[in-house]
Design a protein around this motif. Structure first.
Motif, PDB file in Angstrom:
ATOM      1  N   GLY A  26       0.816  -1.199   0.000  1.00 11.26           N
ATOM      2  CA  GLY A  26       0.000   0.000   0.000  1.00 11.26           C
ATOM      3  C   GLY A  26       0.852   1.252   0.000  1.00 11.26           C
ATOM      4  O   GLY A  26       1.906   1.313  -0.620  1.00 11.26           O
ATOM      5  N   PHE A  27       0.407   2.268   0.712  1.00 12.52           N
ATOM      6  CA  PHE A  27       1.116   3.544   0.740  1.00 12.52           C
ATOM      7  C   PHE A  27       2.465   3.455   1.462  1.00 12.52           C
ATOM      8  O   PHE A  27       3.250   4.392   1.409  1.00 12.52           O
ATOM      9  N   ALA A  28       2.714   2.339   2.120  1.00  9.89           N
ATOM     10  CA  ALA A  28       4.007   2.144   2.776  1.00  9.89           C
ATOM     11  C   ALA A  28       5.148   2.217   1.777  1.00  9.89           C
ATOM     12  O   ALA A  28       6.283   2.509   2.144  1.00  9.89           O
ATOM     13  N   LEU A  29       4.853   1.957   0.514  1.00 11.78           N
ATOM     14  CA  LEU A  29       5.894   1.975  -0.505  1.00 11.78           C
ATOM     15  C   LEU A  29       6.444   3.376  -0.725  1.00 11.78           C
ATOM     16  O   LEU A  29       7.507   3.548  -1.304  1.00 11.78           O
ATOM     17  N   ASN A  30       5.733   4.393  -0.262  1.00  9.80           N
ATOM     18  CA  ASN A  30       6.159   5.784  -0.454  1.00  9.80           C
ATOM     19  C   ASN A  30       6.921   6.328   0.748  1.00  9.80           C
ATOM     20  O   ASN A  30       6.864   7.527   1.016  1.00  9.80           O
ATOM     21  N   TYR A  31       7.651   5.477   1.427  1.00 12.19           N
ATOM     22  CA  TYR A  31       8.317   5.881   2.654  1.00 12.19           C
ATOM     23  C   TYR A  31       9.449   6.875   2.398  1.00 12.19           C
ATOM     24  O   TYR A  31      10.068   6.876   1.339  1.00 12.19           O
ATOM     25  N   TYR A  32       9.747   7.694   3.406  1.00 15.47           N
ATOM     26  CA  TYR A  32      10.936   8.544   3.401  1.00 15.47           C
ATOM     27  C   TYR A  32      12.072   7.879   4.179  1.00 15.47           C
ATOM     28  O   TYR A  32      13.240   8.032   3.840  1.00 15.47           O
ATOM     29  N   ALA A  33      11.692   7.181   5.225  1.00 17.70           N
ATOM     30  CA  ALA A  33      12.675   6.467   6.032  1.00 17.70           C
ATOM     31  C   ALA A  33      12.009   5.252   6.652  1.00 17.70           C
ATOM     32  O   ALA A  33      10.792   5.230   6.865  1.00 17.70           O
ATOM     33  N   ILE A  34      12.800   4.252   6.912  1.00 16.96           N
ATOM     34  CA  ILE A  34      12.336   3.028   7.570  1.00 16.96           C
ATOM     35  C   ILE A  34      13.265   2.747   8.741  1.00 16.96           C
ATOM     36  O   ILE A  34      14.476   2.956   8.629  1.00 16.96           O
ATOM     37  N   ALA A  35      12.690   2.295   9.815  1.00 17.22           N
ATOM     38  CA  ALA A  35      13.510   1.983  10.981  1.00 17.22           C
ATOM     39  C   ALA A  35      13.068   0.672  11.611  1.00 17.22           C
ATOM     40  O   ALA A  35      11.922   0.243  11.463  1.00 17.22           O
ATOM     41  N   TRP A  36      14.003   0.053  12.282  1.00 24.01           N
ATOM     42  CA  TRP A  36      13.713  -1.079  13.164  1.00 24.01           C
ATOM     43  C   TRP A  36      13.863  -0.601  14.605  1.00 24.01           C
ATOM     44  O   TRP A  36      14.870   0.032  14.954  1.00 24.01           O
ATOM     45  N   PHE A  37      12.874  -0.917  15.401  1.00 18.97           N
ATOM     46  CA  PHE A  37      12.893  -0.658  16.838  1.00 18.97           C
ATOM     47  C   PHE A  37      12.769  -2.003  17.554  1.00 18.97           C
ATOM     48  O   PHE A  37      12.374  -2.998  16.962  1.00 18.97           O
ATOM     49  N   ARG A  38      13.072  -1.995  18.826  1.00 21.03           N
ATOM     50  CA  ARG A  38      12.857  -3.196  19.628  1.00 21.03           C
ATOM     51  C   ARG A  38      12.421  -2.797  21.029  1.00 21.03           C
ATOM     52  O   ARG A  38      12.733  -1.698  21.507  1.00 21.03           O
ATOM     53  N   GLN A  39      11.705  -3.711  21.657  1.00 19.45           N
ATOM     54  CA  GLN A  39      11.241  -3.477  23.013  1.00 19.45           C
ATOM     55  C   GLN A  39      11.382  -4.752  23.825  1.00 19.45           C
ATOM     56  O   GLN A  39      10.748  -5.766  23.517  1.00 19.45           O
ATOM     57  N   ALA A  40      12.220  -4.672  24.828  1.00 19.81           N
ATOM     58  CA  ALA A  40      12.410  -5.782  25.748  1.00 19.81           C
ATOM     59  C   ALA A  40      11.427  -5.642  26.904  1.00 19.81           C
ATOM     60  O   ALA A  40      10.961  -4.529  27.199  1.00 19.81           O
ATOM     61  N   PRO A  41      11.108  -6.732  27.574  1.00 22.27           N
ATOM     62  CA  PRO A  41      10.163  -6.667  28.694  1.00 22.27           C
ATOM     63  C   PRO A  41      10.599  -5.650  29.752  1.00 22.27           C
ATOM     64  O   PRO A  41      11.756  -5.646  30.172  1.00 22.27           O
ATOM     65  N   GLY A  42       9.691  -4.764  30.115  1.00 25.74           N
ATOM     66  CA  GLY A  42       9.968  -3.786  31.147  1.00 25.74           C
ATOM     67  C   GLY A  42      10.821  -2.617  30.709  1.00 25.74           C
ATOM     68  O   GLY A  42      11.226  -1.799  31.540  1.00 25.74           O
TER      69      GLY A  42
END
Length: 128
Positions: A26-42
Motif C-alpha cells: 500500500g502507501f508504505a511503498l512511499n516511505y521517506y525512512a524506515i527503521a527497526w525498533f525493539r522493546q524488551a520486557p519492562g
C-alpha cells in the motif's frame, strides 16, 4: 492503506544469526525512512537501525553496530535486518516502522514519534 508485516523472529543461541523481514504494501511503498525498533520486557522501545530512502544513509544504535545490517529491496518491497553475533540482551520484540510524512529534522532518527506506521512485531529470543 498502509501495511507492514514483520517475520523472521525466533529462538537462537548466543552468537547465532537471524534475518528479520518487513513486507511493505500500500502507501508504505512511499516511505521517506524506515527503521527497526525493539522493546524488551519492562523497557522502553528503542531504535535499532534506520535507512533513509533519498540517500541510502543508515544509522545504528551503538549496541548493535558491527553486528546488525539494515537493507531494503525496493523491487520486492522488503526491508531486512540481518542480525549476527546475537547476544541475550538482544532479546526483544522487533518492530519495523515507516516515516511517510518526511521533512524531519533528522531523517531516519530513533524518535518514535517520527514514524507514522508500525508493524505488529516479531519476537527474537537469544538464549542457550
Amino acid at each position: 492503506q498502509v501495511q507492514l508485516v514483520e517475520s523472521g523472529g525466533g529462538l537462537v543461541q548466543p552468537g547465532g544469526s537471524l534475518r528479520l523481514s518487513c513486507a511493505l504494501s500500500g502507501f508504505a511503498l512511499n516511505y521517506y525512512a524506515i527503521a527497526w525498533f525493539r522493546q524488551a520486557p519492562g523497557k522502553e522501545r528503542e531504535g535499532v537501525s534506520s535507512i533513509v530512502r533519498s540517500d541510502g544513509s543508515t544509522k545504528y544504535a551503538d549496541s548493535v553496530k558491527g553486528r546488525f545490517t539494515i537493507s531494503v529491496d525496493n523491487a520486492k518491497n522488503m526491508v531486512y535486518l540481518q542480525m549476527n553475533s546475537l547476544k541475550p540482551e538482544d532479546t526483544a520484540v522487533y518492530y519495523c516502522a515507516i516515516d511517510l510524512a518526511g521533512a524531519k529534522v533528522v531523517p531516519g532518527s530513533f524518535l518514535r514519534y517520527d514514524y507514522d506506521y508500525w508493524g505488529q512485531g516479531t519476537q527474537v529470543t537469544v538464549s542457550s
